[in-house]
Design an enzyme around this catalytic site. Sequence first.
Site, short mmCIF file in Angstrom:
data_model
loop_
_atom_site.label_atom_id
_atom_site.label_comp_id
_atom_site.label_asym_id
_atom_site.label_seq_id
_atom_site.Cartn_x
_atom_site.Cartn_y
_atom_site.Cartn_z
N LEU A 171 -39.37 41.41 95.82
CA LEU A 171 -38.52 42.42 95.17
C LEU A 171 -38.96 43.82 95.60
O LEU A 171 -39.25 44.68 94.78
CB LEU A 171 -38.56 42.28 93.64
N GLY A 172 -39.01 44.01 96.94
CA GLY A 172 -39.32 45.34 97.47
C GLY A 172 -38.03 46.13 97.60
O GLY A 172 -37.10 45.96 96.82
N ARG A 173 -37.98 46.97 98.62
CA ARG A 173 -36.81 47.84 98.81
C ARG A 173 -35.53 47.02 98.94
O ARG A 173 -34.52 47.28 98.28
CB ARG A 173 -37.01 48.71 100.07
N ILE A 174 -35.57 45.99 99.81
CA ILE A 174 -34.33 45.22 100.05
C ILE A 174 -34.09 44.24 98.90
O ILE A 174 -32.95 44.06 98.45
CB ILE A 174 -34.41 44.49 101.41
N ARG A 194 -45.96 38.60 94.06
CA ARG A 194 -47.32 38.34 93.60
C ARG A 194 -47.66 39.19 92.37
O ARG A 194 -48.36 38.76 91.49
CB ARG A 194 -48.32 38.62 94.73
N ARG A 251 -37.86 36.55 107.31
CA ARG A 251 -38.35 36.14 108.63
C ARG A 251 -38.34 34.62 108.66
O ARG A 251 -38.60 33.96 107.63
CB ARG A 251 -39.78 36.64 108.87
N ASP A 275 -30.35 33.91 108.43
CA ASP A 275 -30.19 34.97 109.44
C ASP A 275 -31.36 34.95 110.41
O ASP A 275 -31.30 35.57 111.47
CB ASP A 275 -30.13 36.34 108.73
N GLU A 280 -36.73 31.86 116.76
CA GLU A 280 -35.51 32.50 117.24
C GLU A 280 -35.73 33.16 118.60
O GLU A 280 -36.85 33.60 118.88
CB GLU A 280 -34.98 33.51 116.20
N HIS A 298 -29.71 36.81 113.48
CA HIS A 298 -30.55 37.95 113.06
C HIS A 298 -29.77 39.28 113.13
O HIS A 298 -30.15 40.20 113.84
CB HIS A 298 -31.81 38.03 113.94
#
Length: 332
Positions: A171-174, A194, A251, A275, A280, A298
């Site tokens: 639950l960071g920026r994105i 965490r 990722r 994605d 990849e 991606h």
Amino acid sequence: MHTLNRILQAGKLVPALEQALHARYSVHRLADEPDPAAFLVEHGAQFDAVVTSAAIGLPAQHLAALPSVKVISSFGVGLDKVPVEEAKARGIAVGYTPDVLNDCVADTAFALLLDVARRTAEADRFVRAGQWARLGSNSFGLGRKVSGARMGNSFGLGRKVSGARMGVVGLGRIGQTIARRGLGFDMEVRYHTRRPVAGVPWAHEPSLTELATWCDFLVVITSGVPSTRHLINEEVLNALGPRGFLINVARGTVVDEAALIRALQDGRIAGAGLDVFESEPQVPDALTGMDNVVLLPHIASATHETRQAMGQRVMDNLDAFERTGQLISAAY
Ligand code: NAP
Ligand code: 8YV
């Protein structure tokens, strides 16, 4: 003043950024060299900056051959291919492009979520293959369906998204931008990190397995660091269960891809929207053959507007470093 006299371009960049970079600085493209490592041994000392991207990164051994570098400016927010610790140890500034891509990555997470649940790409393939037309006028495209499986030529039903439960892993920026999108779909949202995030309206779930058990859609958007490798494993997928969908815009390394394939093959989860992939651009045949999987190359940040903003941040980071010795967006 930290004048940047010579910049090493580590690989291919979006054309607008490449143009701006070459118009402003003296730049050498490492990718033009037949033997990049040998080139760096001979000429590495002349470069005082490196421009790269999240996709290309910079091998630590290349940085070791660049004794005069003072700053690295990377296009993208993921730093998994950038040798940040080595740079830090040498006092090299590392710039990147957080925040400006939050909206587009969150939009792509929802594009995948809606697509895999409502089966839009699959339905598109159905129409293009002439299967709808072959159904005849009596079917109205309504499915003779049993729990998502296609019967005969009818297309069938999907899963309702509005009002569903979404679990966000990271639950960071994105992640926060994705969680906010959930509000627009009247979703109940919980998250796993965490450490709980202060001041957000969503419930923190300390156990990833519990979150997977609870939710209908598990959306993965952690960083791709060693500690997140295979965070989404067999146990988490089993907890997600036969009615649960996995979405990964983080990722490929964060998901145990072999375990994911087994879970999809056994019907232990309902579907996946991906994605990013472990190796990849190679995508396993087992995934390309499945209808309940949506696969993207991606492209989560790949809009004109966002790529323009990311390129601008790369340039602004260099500019700020030259003027003040500081970056607008510093990785450490
Ligand atoms: P961010 O703000 O640094 O957020 C990372 C989140 O991951 C944090 O909430 C962090 O929380 C969580 N996290 C880290 N390790 C964890 C673990 N072991 N278990 C659970 N949660 C963990 O980064 P961001 O800007 O949102 O970007 C996130 C990532 O998205 C990037 O690093 C990049 O890899 C990926 N990304 C992909 C695309 C694409 O094109 N598909 C585009 C942009 C970004 P805690 O530290 O509290 O655990
Ligand atoms: C990049 C990404 O645009 O920012 C990241 O971490 O994965 C994408 O937004 C892409 O990898 C090109 O570098």
